[in-house]
Design a protein around this motif. Structure first.
Motif, PDB file in Angstrom:
ATOM      1  N   MET A  40       0.212  -0.663   0.000  1.00  0.00           N
ATOM      2  CA  MET A  40       0.000   0.000   0.000  1.00  0.00           C
ATOM      3  C   MET A  40       0.134   0.418   0.000  1.00  0.00           C
ATOM      4  SD  MET A  40      -0.485  -0.241   1.882  1.00  0.00           S
ATOM      5  CE  MET A  40      -0.432  -0.550   2.168  1.00  0.00           C
ATOM      6  N   HIS A  63      -0.503   5.137  -4.590  1.00  0.00           N
ATOM      7  CA  HIS A  63      -1.592   5.149  -3.615  1.00  0.00           C
ATOM      8  C   HIS A  63      -2.805   5.899  -4.139  1.00  0.00           C
ATOM      9  CE1 HIS A  63       0.894   4.034   0.198  1.00  0.00           C
ATOM     10  NE2 HIS A  63       0.815   3.076  -0.687  1.00  0.00           N
ATOM     11  N   LEU A  84      -7.433   4.369  -0.179  1.00  0.00           N
ATOM     12  CA  LEU A  84      -6.263   5.238  -0.133  1.00  0.00           C
ATOM     13  C   LEU A  84      -6.552   6.571  -0.810  1.00  0.00           C
ATOM     14  CD1 LEU A  84      -3.551   2.554  -0.814  1.00  0.00           C
ATOM     15  CD2 LEU A  84      -3.481   4.149   1.097  1.00  0.00           C
TER      16      LEU A  84
END
Length: 347
Positions: free
Chosen positions: A1, A211, A262
């Protein structure tokens, strides 16, 4: 991530470590690494499989496209695997190895356990490639190709992936615990970790842009919502409206594994909204927001540039992915071409 970043990317759960080198040692490291990058650039080639497996890129892209139809998160997860692989022992598919009598899997390292995913898709891709070109294409190259396909299929840039990597014979769980940037670290530590593998500040900001899609678990940012740096208060850089939204998603008594986008604006599309979010104090992870909110940081002007010019971001991101893919590849007769990405041949 990219998260992690960038791809820390993409549902992080990591420990906090920094790197420090004596000045003389750092000079030696930089010089040595520069030579390594030049050598690796010469060894990898975008036409490496032109005669031995000419359809490999098409086959990988088709498999990723099919996976995206049932799992919108998989693109972000695949690029995160490539990122977490390259930052440990280089881009050698060590992250794909399972535990064995001689191997402590990187899958169980803090940055990966209960968060790294997409291994089944990699296995599916490998199986298909083996049917067409047995014993030819490495798992490390499959990760690099899958990352490119994940980005381009999600609306991002495309690039010609340099190929010719070979697969490692071992893993480095300890290295995974210390080398991969975490969502809790300050900009100085993260910059040091990028520098240690030959990536510069522009690479850091570009790759953090991964992201712009994917998810992160509450436990990777909940400290920002309630008790930032032990203050008993939220992170002051968090947009107040965004803070309320995140607190509803991640209550103090809730599950740390709950997922949050995100990018709250276009969570499954690859664009430059990530950088606009940072300007609005809507970076989800501490490691994201610090790119823009660290006073005097050289990253701020890059964030502003990418926010106003998506083409510039796309061009820079593609080059930074190539740079990252060139971290310490095994080539020639080093390593092997695994027949099963989960284990070394003959095991």
């Amino acid at each position: 991530m990219l998260t992690c970043y960038a791809f820390w990317a993409l549902a992080h759960d990591q420990t906090n470590h920094g790197l420090a080198f004596p000045t003389d040692s750092l000079i030696v490291l930089v010089v040595s690494f520069s030579a390594l990058i030049i050598q690796s650039n010469a060894q990898l080639s975008t036409t490496f499989y032109a005669s031995t497996c000419p359809n490999v890129s098409t086959n990988v892209r088709s498999a990723v496209q099919q996976a995206l139809q049932s799992d919108s998160r998989i693109g972000a997860s695949l690029i995160r695997l490539h990122f977490h692989d390259c930052f440990v022992n280089g881009c050698d598919a060590s992250i794909l190895l399972d535990d064995s009598g001689s191997i402590q899997s990187e899958k169980n390292a803090a940055p990966n356990v209960n968060s790294a995913r997409g291994f089944d898709v990699v296995d599916t891709i490998k199986s298909g490639v083996e049917s067409s070109c047995p014993g030819v294409v490495s798992c490390a190259d499959i990760l690099a190709l899958a990352a490119e396909a994940s980005v381009s299929l999600s609306g991002g840039p495309s690039w010609n992936v340099p190929l010719g990597r070979r697969d490692s014979l071992n893993a480095n769980q300890a290295g995974a615990n210390t080398s991969i940037p975490t969502p809790f670290e300050g900009l100085t530590n993260i910059t040091s970790k990028f520098s240690a593998v030959g990536l510069n500040t522009n690479d850091l900001v570009s790759l953090s842009g991964a992201h712009t899609f994917g998810r992160a678990q509450c436990r990777t940012f909940s400290n920002r919502l309630y008790n930032f740096s032990g203050t008993g208060n939220p992170d002051p850089t968090l947009n107040s409206t965004y803070l309320v939204t995140l607190q509803q998603t991640c209550p103090q008594s809730g599950s740390g594994s709950t997922l949050s986008n995100l990018d709250p604006t276009t969570p499954d599309g690859f664009d430059n909204d990530y950088f606009k979010n940072l300007q609005n104090n809507q970076g989800l992870l501490q490691s994201d927001q610090e790119l823009f909110s660290t006073t005097g940081a050289s990253t701020v002007s890059i964030v502003n540039s990418f926010s106003s010019n998506q083409s510039a971001f796309f061009e820079s991101f593609a080059q930074s992915m190539i740079n990252m893919g060139n971290i310490s590849p095994l080539t020639g007769t080093s390593g092997e071409i695994r027949l099963d990405c989960k284990k070394v041949n003959g095991s």
